[in-house]
Scaffold this motif. Sequence first.
Motif, PDB file in Angstrom:
ATOM      1  N   VAL A 132       0.776  -1.132  -0.123  1.00 54.25           N
ATOM      2  CA  VAL A 132       0.102   0.013   0.040  1.00 54.25           C
ATOM      3  C   VAL A 132       1.031   1.290  -0.041  1.00 54.25           C
ATOM      4  N   ILE A 133       1.224   1.928  -0.972  1.00 52.18           N
ATOM      5  CA  ILE A 133       2.033   3.030  -1.370  1.00 52.18           C
ATOM      6  C   ILE A 133       1.241   4.229  -1.760  1.00 52.18           C
ATOM      7  N   PRO A 134       1.098   5.359  -0.880  1.00 53.10           N
ATOM      8  CA  PRO A 134       0.512   6.598  -1.161  1.00 53.10           C
ATOM      9  C   PRO A 134       1.258   7.252  -2.266  1.00 53.10           C
ATOM     10  N   TRP A 135       0.665   7.916  -3.343  1.00 53.10           N
ATOM     11  CA  TRP A 135       1.467   8.820  -4.372  1.00 53.10           C
ATOM     12  C   TRP A 135       0.616  10.327  -4.179  1.00 53.10           C
ATOM     13  N   ALA A 136       1.446  11.234  -4.287  1.00 52.96           N
ATOM     14  CA  ALA A 136       0.960  12.690  -4.343  1.00 52.96           C
ATOM     15  C   ALA A 136       1.684  13.591  -5.093  1.00 52.96           C
ATOM     16  N   THR A 137       0.982  14.348  -5.904  1.00 49.65           N
ATOM     17  CA  THR A 137       1.518  15.317  -6.950  1.00 49.65           C
ATOM     18  C   THR A 137       0.945  16.784  -6.603  1.00 49.65           C
ATOM     19  N   PHE A 138       1.931  17.492  -6.018  1.00 51.22           N
ATOM     20  CA  PHE A 138       1.554  18.805  -5.007  1.00 51.22           C
ATOM     21  C   PHE A 138       1.365  20.009  -6.226  1.00 51.22           C
ATOM     22  N   THR A 139       0.501  19.650  -6.963  1.00 46.88           N
ATOM     23  CA  THR A 139       0.061  20.695  -7.978  1.00 46.88           C
ATOM     24  C   THR A 139      -1.100  21.614  -7.270  1.00 46.88           C
ATOM     25  N   ASP A 140      -1.934  22.298  -8.250  1.00 46.41           N
ATOM     26  CA  ASP A 140      -3.028  23.121  -7.498  1.00 46.41           C
ATOM     27  C   ASP A 140      -4.136  22.824  -8.484  1.00 46.41           C
ATOM     28  N   PRO A 141      -5.101  22.127  -8.171  1.00 47.10           N
ATOM     29  CA  PRO A 141      -5.174  21.207  -6.943  1.00 47.10           C
ATOM     30  C   PRO A 141      -4.386  20.148  -6.842  1.00 47.10           C
ATOM     31  N   GLU A 142      -4.055  19.577  -5.637  1.00 49.51           N
ATOM     32  CA  GLU A 142      -3.344  18.388  -5.389  1.00 49.51           C
ATOM     33  C   GLU A 142      -4.117  17.239  -5.984  1.00 49.51           C
ATOM     34  N   VAL A 143      -3.059  16.229  -6.329  1.00 49.43           N
ATOM     35  CA  VAL A 143      -3.953  14.896  -7.000  1.00 49.43           C
ATOM     36  C   VAL A 143      -2.974  13.671  -5.912  1.00 49.43           C
ATOM     37  N   ALA A 144      -3.880  12.943  -5.487  1.00 50.40           N
ATOM     38  CA  ALA A 144      -3.189  11.715  -4.591  1.00 50.40           C
ATOM     39  C   ALA A 144      -4.104  10.624  -4.918  1.00 50.40           C
ATOM     40  N   HIS A 145      -3.221   9.568  -4.989  1.00 53.74           N
ATOM     41  CA  HIS A 145      -3.992   8.410  -5.090  1.00 53.74           C
ATOM     42  C   HIS A 145      -3.238   7.241  -4.032  1.00 53.74           C
ATOM     43  N   VAL A 146      -3.819   6.009  -4.074  1.00 53.86           N
ATOM     44  CA  VAL A 146      -3.290   4.639  -3.476  1.00 53.86           C
ATOM     45  C   VAL A 146      -4.142   3.670  -4.195  1.00 53.86           C
ATOM     46  N   GLY A 147      -3.122   2.337  -4.338  1.00 55.60           N
ATOM     47  CA  GLY A 147      -3.789   1.453  -4.914  1.00 55.60           C
ATOM     48  C   GLY A 147      -4.206   1.537  -6.296  1.00 55.60           C
ATOM     49  N   LEU A 148      -5.150   0.787  -6.855  1.00 54.66           N
ATOM     50  CA  LEU A 148      -5.620   0.785  -8.223  1.00 54.66           C
ATOM     51  C   LEU A 148      -6.397   1.839  -8.782  1.00 54.66           C
ATOM     52  N   ASN A 149      -6.151   2.450  -9.965  1.00 54.22           N
ATOM     53  CA  ASN A 149      -7.122   3.332 -10.728  1.00 54.22           C
ATOM     54  C   ASN A 149      -7.833   2.528 -11.826  1.00 54.22           C
ATOM     55  N   GLU A 150      -8.696   3.161 -12.497  1.00 48.03           N
ATOM     56  CA  GLU A 150      -9.811   2.522 -13.293  1.00 48.03           C
ATOM     57  C   GLU A 150      -8.902   2.025 -14.387  1.00 48.03           C
ATOM     58  N   THR A 151      -7.901   2.466 -14.867  1.00 50.03           N
ATOM     59  CA  THR A 151      -7.093   2.101 -15.892  1.00 50.03           C
ATOM     60  C   THR A 151      -6.341   0.631 -15.460  1.00 50.03           C
ATOM     61  N   GLU A 152      -5.823   0.739 -14.412  1.00 52.11           N
ATOM     62  CA  GLU A 152      -5.159  -0.545 -14.003  1.00 52.11           C
ATOM     63  C   GLU A 152      -5.999  -1.653 -13.561  1.00 52.11           C
TER      64      GLU A 152
END
Length: 231
Positions: free
Chosen positions: A95-115
């Motif tokens: 379980v690895i969290p990902w975060a991109t500190f743009t404006d707005p922020e984008v964060a995800h963990v686990g599977l996304n729809e494509t995966e």
Amino acid sequence: GFGRQERIECDAILCAVGRVPRVTGFGLEDLGIPLRENRTIETDAYLQTLYPNIYACGDVAGPFQFTHTAAHQAWYAATNALLDGLWHIKVDDSVIPWATFTDPEVAHVGLNETEATGKKTPFEITRYALSDLDRAIVDDTTSGFIKIITPPDEDRILGVTIVGEHAADLLAEFVLAMKHGIGLKGIFATIHSYPTLAEANKYAAGSWRASHVPMRALAFAERYLAWRRGS
């Protein structure tokens, strides 16, 4: 909008095209410690290299290039090195969290729809818009959403994507839930302070709950209440 061009004046442009580990100058070549194709140091599940007394962690070991995963791996590497001969602990990077500190922020963990689609994993999507959240309305940060992927008719969390103010902070609750097997029912049943952005997690879980109401139980409750009213 799409196709619209806009000229922006600036002094410099920073282009980030990726990073590669710096693995030269440490004597690895002299020791014959092998590298992977992406130039990370080859390690086993315990972060040991070709030599059992030499460990590698962080960017040089991969596969993640995050400060938080480097710290995570460092604990395993240090513990395994200190307890060598007693026992070894495999690195848990499930379980690895990902975060991109743009404006707005984008964060995800686990599977996304494509995966999930690529892995042919059956799933359904629950989405909650931050425009419905009181704290976001007060702070004028209503742009964004929480998107949760679960197996059909199950509250087990397969993945979460959050876009919005403090998305990386909001993600932590879902990371904890996935790590310890807490489903959306557990999040929904947890009291969250009002008014906070964290309530968005509870409301997102509530959206899943609302779409999985046991209709037979509701029908029974309706008949029971009608009987109590004498109608």
